[in-house]
Design a protein around this motif. Structure first.
Motif, PDB file in Angstrom:
ATOM      1  N   ILE A  37     125.001  31.550  83.642  1.00 66.41           N
ATOM      2  CA  ILE A  37     123.415  32.574  83.047  1.00 66.41           C
ATOM      3  C   ILE A  37     122.579  32.363  84.862  1.00 66.41           C
ATOM      4  CG2 ILE A  37     121.801  33.254  82.250  1.00 66.41           C
ATOM      5  CD1 ILE A  37     122.700  31.997  79.561  1.00 66.41           C
ATOM      6  N   ALA A  38     122.553  31.507  85.337  1.00 70.21           N
ATOM      7  CA  ALA A  38     121.519  30.945  86.461  1.00 70.21           C
ATOM      8  C   ALA A  38     122.417  32.322  87.138  1.00 70.21           C
ATOM      9  CB  ALA A  38     121.539  29.726  86.530  1.00 70.21           C
ATOM     10  N   GLN A  39     124.178  32.430  87.084  1.00 66.90           N
ATOM     11  CA  GLN A  39     123.749  33.270  88.524  1.00 66.90           C
ATOM     12  C   GLN A  39     124.112  35.046  88.371  1.00 66.90           C
ATOM     13  OE1 GLN A  39     128.302  33.052  87.797  1.00 66.90           O
ATOM     14  NE2 GLN A  39     128.669  30.936  88.122  1.00 66.90           N
ATOM     15  N   VAL A  40     123.253  34.880  87.083  1.00 66.61           N
ATOM     16  CA  VAL A  40     123.227  36.588  87.147  1.00 66.61           C
ATOM     17  C   VAL A  40     121.147  37.032  86.301  1.00 66.61           C
ATOM     18  CG1 VAL A  40     125.553  37.926  86.722  1.00 66.61           C
ATOM     19  CG2 VAL A  40     124.134  36.124  84.836  1.00 66.61           C
ATOM     20  N   ALA A  41     120.265  35.936  86.433  1.00 66.82           N
ATOM     21  CA  ALA A  41     119.373  35.631  85.405  1.00 66.82           C
ATOM     22  C   ALA A  41     118.461  34.787  85.883  1.00 66.82           C
ATOM     23  CB  ALA A  41     119.119  35.615  83.897  1.00 66.82           C
ATOM     24  N   GLU A  42     117.085  34.050  85.576  1.00 66.69           N
ATOM     25  CA  GLU A  42     116.348  33.083  86.695  1.00 66.69           C
ATOM     26  C   GLU A  42     116.275  32.142  85.122  1.00 66.69           C
ATOM     27  OE1 GLU A  42     111.637  32.203  87.927  1.00 66.69           O
ATOM     28  OE2 GLU A  42     112.469  34.107  88.540  1.00 66.69           O
ATOM     29  N   CYS A  43     116.515  31.154  85.250  1.00 67.48           N
ATOM     30  CA  CYS A  43     116.752  30.422  83.897  1.00 67.48           C
ATOM     31  C   CYS A  43     115.537  29.621  83.775  1.00 67.48           C
ATOM     32  CB  CYS A  43     117.799  29.140  83.797  1.00 67.48           C
ATOM     33  SG  CYS A  43     119.850  30.208  83.256  1.00 67.48           S
ATOM     34  N   VAL A  44     115.418  29.391  83.301  1.00 68.76           N
ATOM     35  CA  VAL A  44     113.539  28.370  82.480  1.00 68.76           C
ATOM     36  C   VAL A  44     113.937  27.186  81.626  1.00 68.76           C
ATOM     37  CG1 VAL A  44     110.940  28.987  81.955  1.00 68.76           C
ATOM     38  CG2 VAL A  44     112.634  31.047  83.015  1.00 68.76           C
ATOM     39  N   PRO A  45     113.168  26.261  81.907  1.00 71.58           N
ATOM     40  CA  PRO A  45     113.815  24.958  81.213  1.00 71.58           C
ATOM     41  C   PRO A  45     112.743  25.095  80.701  1.00 71.58           C
ATOM     42  CG  PRO A  45     112.369  25.041  83.495  1.00 71.58           C
ATOM     43  CD  PRO A  45     113.159  26.334  83.217  1.00 71.58           C
ATOM     44  N   ILE A  46     112.777  25.971  79.114  1.00 73.19           N
ATOM     45  CA  ILE A  46     112.088  25.806  78.255  1.00 73.19           C
ATOM     46  C   ILE A  46     113.094  25.654  76.839  1.00 73.19           C
ATOM     47  CG2 ILE A  46     109.870  27.008  76.373  1.00 73.19           C
ATOM     48  CD1 ILE A  46     109.157  28.648  79.128  1.00 73.19           C
ATOM     49  N   ALA A  47     113.379  25.530  75.716  1.00 72.10           N
ATOM     50  CA  ALA A  47     113.846  25.337  74.911  1.00 72.10           C
ATOM     51  C   ALA A  47     113.580  26.565  73.204  1.00 72.10           C
ATOM     52  CB  ALA A  47     113.577  23.562  74.222  1.00 72.10           C
ATOM     53  N   VAL A  48     114.423  26.588  73.140  1.00 68.23           N
ATOM     54  CA  VAL A  48     114.049  27.758  72.364  1.00 68.23           C
ATOM     55  C   VAL A  48     113.318  27.543  71.366  1.00 68.23           C
ATOM     56  CG1 VAL A  48     116.848  28.504  72.709  1.00 68.23           C
ATOM     57  CG2 VAL A  48     116.614  27.121  70.558  1.00 68.23           C
ATOM     58  N   GLY A  49     113.355  26.035  70.418  1.00 67.18           N
ATOM     59  CA  GLY A  49     112.174  25.759  69.807  1.00 67.18           C
ATOM     60  C   GLY A  49     110.405  25.651  69.679  1.00 67.18           C
ATOM     61  N   GLU A  50     110.454  25.379  71.498  1.00 68.11           N
ATOM     62  CA  GLU A  50     109.379  25.425  71.928  1.00 68.11           C
ATOM     63  C   GLU A  50     108.581  26.932  71.681  1.00 68.11           C
ATOM     64  OE1 GLU A  50     109.573  21.848  74.552  1.00 68.11           O
ATOM     65  OE2 GLU A  50     110.240  23.794  75.414  1.00 68.11           O
ATOM     66  N   PHE A  51     108.247  27.629  70.678  1.00 66.67           N
ATOM     67  CA  PHE A  51     107.507  29.105  70.746  1.00 66.67           C
ATOM     68  C   PHE A  51     106.397  29.277  71.524  1.00 66.67           C
ATOM     69  CE2 PHE A  51     108.933  29.895  66.433  1.00 66.67           C
ATOM     70  CZ  PHE A  51     110.226  29.240  66.398  1.00 66.67           C
ATOM     71  N   GLU A  52     105.536  28.742  72.116  1.00 59.16           N
ATOM     72  CA  GLU A  52     104.130  28.673  72.262  1.00 59.16           C
ATOM     73  C   GLU A  52     104.170  28.794  74.124  1.00 59.16           C
ATOM     74  OE1 GLU A  52     100.753  29.201  70.913  1.00 59.16           O
ATOM     75  OE2 GLU A  52     102.116  29.149  68.823  1.00 59.16           O
ATOM     76  N   GLN A  53     105.572  28.263  74.229  1.00 61.24           N
ATOM     77  CA  GLN A  53     105.723  27.576  75.646  1.00 61.24           C
ATOM     78  C   GLN A  53     106.249  29.377  76.025  1.00 61.24           C
ATOM     79  OE1 GLN A  53     105.962  25.068  73.481  1.00 61.24           O
ATOM     80  NE2 GLN A  53     106.450  23.023  74.605  1.00 61.24           N
ATOM     81  N   LEU A  54     107.064  29.339  75.016  1.00 67.98           N
ATOM     82  CA  LEU A  54     107.624  31.036  75.113  1.00 67.98           C
ATOM     83  C   LEU A  54     106.790  31.965  75.501  1.00 67.98           C
ATOM     84  CD1 LEU A  54     111.249  30.182  73.235  1.00 67.98           C
ATOM     85  CD2 LEU A  54     110.726  30.303  75.524  1.00 67.98           C
ATOM     86  N   LYS A  55     105.805  31.773  74.031  1.00 65.51           N
ATOM     87  CA  LYS A  55     105.035  33.246  73.826  1.00 65.51           C
ATOM     88  C   LYS A  55     103.941  32.871  75.707  1.00 65.51           C
ATOM     89  CE  LYS A  55     101.206  32.098  72.149  1.00 65.51           C
ATOM     90  NZ  LYS A  55     100.201  32.090  71.426  1.00 65.51           N
ATOM     91  N   ASP A  56     103.933  31.881  75.782  1.00 62.97           N
ATOM     92  CA  ASP A  56     103.255  31.585  76.970  1.00 62.97           C
ATOM     93  C   ASP A  56     103.613  32.160  78.235  1.00 62.97           C
ATOM     94  OD1 ASP A  56     100.528  31.013  75.856  1.00 62.97           O
ATOM     95  OD2 ASP A  56     101.069  28.755  76.204  1.00 62.97           O
TER      96      ASP A  56
END
Length: 422
Positions: A37-56
């Motif tokens: 995925i890193a070859q076509v998108a900018e990867c972000v080190p946030i886990a799928v269960g970290e809802f507040e961090q993903l929202k922010d």
């Protein structure tokens, strides 16, 4: 429009790959992503269960759309959290995602609305479940009620196997709280079929049908996995049967969810069985794209995927016509040695650099090591997709590419899509 895709497997790589082809896609972020995925998108080190961090993160980046890939965050209500922050999200809310999050809810829904499915009983008490099981005959199906990474289902060929599965789920808690309740279900014989559909309330836009291969080894032998390969279209299954499934199972289910006050928006994935008599019955519903079905369905979609997502989010899905490519796609999963049991990680992968027009490699369980090399990081490592004018040529292209990729312990099924050639 900038986009955030949540997830880090082969399904998410296929989604990102398809979105990247849209002329209206800006920066695509993926949390947490993987090496491919890193070859076509900018990867972000946030886990799928970290809802507040993903929202922010989504608010900070002003993304125009969030796409949720995996089942766990959907069942836990990530869409509700993100929508409360004013974000546009493709995926069902928590009360609608329960169609996958609870097999008991799903079976009760189908029973209430007389939608075809296997006969079943549900239990939250081990002794009662065991007593009922001992009154039945094998083969029989034992299902943990909750989410279990696609592995909470046992098709027991003997009563000893069925009892052991029940003990594993309810007493040993091998799937944790997901096994607090079980569904004991009639065994259905026949041909399996997967139909994914874009859904917005009562509007259903089916995708091209696919067929998955769950058991680990050739000949449908061995333990169940998350899926060892898939293909689309299904030339050996009459179009009338596929239409029957859409009209008598998927559309009535979408309507039933609206009636229950749980309107579904996102991808509704029907796992179906075609009996020898030609009847179609529901095995399961998932509340998101399938993995690895997505890897063969999206390469065949001609319509702009971003346009489809936005139509569903904005309530305009009924106005959209999906167009499909005629070429076939076959996906072969390359798995780690030991999968679906324990397996090593961090093993170097070679053979990924070659490119051609007849195959696509979607990363499922990969990462990069300190030297920047691609290494294994999961049970299902890669999904190798072959494309061709028919299943035969697509299959040849998939296996040719699969053989060119190596890592220690690599194993894969050699009979993916063979049923379509008989």
């Amino acid at each position: 429009m900038d986009i955030l895709v949540i997830g880090g497997g082969g399904r998410e790589h296929a989604i990102v790959w398809a979105l990247a082809q849209s002329p209206n896609a800006g920066t695509i972020y993926c949390a947490p992503g993987n090496a491919g995925i890193a070859q076509v998108a900018e990867c972000v080190p946030i886990a799928v269960g970290e809802f507040e961090q993903l929202k922010d993160f989504a608010v900070e980046k002003k993304v125009g759309l969030v796409v949720v890939g995996p089942d766990d965050p959907l069942a836990d209500g990530i869409v509700d959290v993100l929508e409360e922050a004013g974000l546009a999200v493709f995926g069902p809310r928590k009360n609608a995602a329960e169609i996958e999050g609870s097999k008991t809810f799903m079976k009760d829904l189908l029973h209430k609305y007389q939608i075809p499915t296997a006969a079943y009983e549900k239990f939250d008490n081990f002794e009662q479940a065991l007593a009922y099981l001992q009154s039945q005959k094998a083969p029989i199906v034992i299902k943990a009620d909750g989410l279990a990474a696609g592995k909470g289902v046992t098709v027991a060929r003997t009563m000893d196997e069925a009892e052991q599965a029940l003990r594993d789920i309810m007493e040993s808690k091998v799937f944790g709280d997901a096994g607090s309740r079980v569904v004991i279900e009639e065994f259905l014989e026949g041909q399996e079929m997967s139909i994914l559909a874009f859904v917005d309330g009562e509007t259903v836009k089916p995708m091209s049908a696919a067929q998955d291969h769950k058991p680990a080894f050739d000949g449908d032998l061995g333990p169940n996995t998350g899926g060892m390969g898939t293909y689309s279209p299904l030339p050996h299954i009459p179009e009338s049967i596929i239409e029957d499934a859409v009209e008598n199972i998927i559309k009535p289910t979408a309507k039933a969810m609206v009636s229950e006050g749980r309107p579904f928006r996102g991808v509704l994935f029907a796992g179906l069985m075609i009996t020898p008599e030609g009847q179609v019955k529901t095995i399961e519903f998932n509340a998101r794209f399938g993995d690895p079905e997505t890897q063969v369905v999206l390469p065949r979609l001609k319509t702009d995927l971003l346009e489809v997502f936005l139509a569903a989010v904005n309530g305009n899905l009924a106005d959209l016509t999906l167009e499909w490519r005629t070429e076939a796609a076959v996906c072969v999963i390359l798995a780690s040695g030991g999968y679906p049991a324990s397996y090593p990680k961090g093993l170097p992968i070679s053979g990924l650099d070659s490119t051609d027009d007849t195959s696509i490699v979607f990363h499922a369980g990969t990462s990069t090591n300190e030297e920047g090399a691609c290494v294994t990081n999961g049970g299902r490592v890669l999904g190798v997709v072959g494309l061709g004018e028919d299943i035969t040529s697509a299959r040849q292209n998939a296996y040719k590419r699969a053989e060119s990729i190596t890592f220690e312990g690599k194993h894969y099924r050699t009979d993916i899509a063979a049923k379509a050639l008989k």
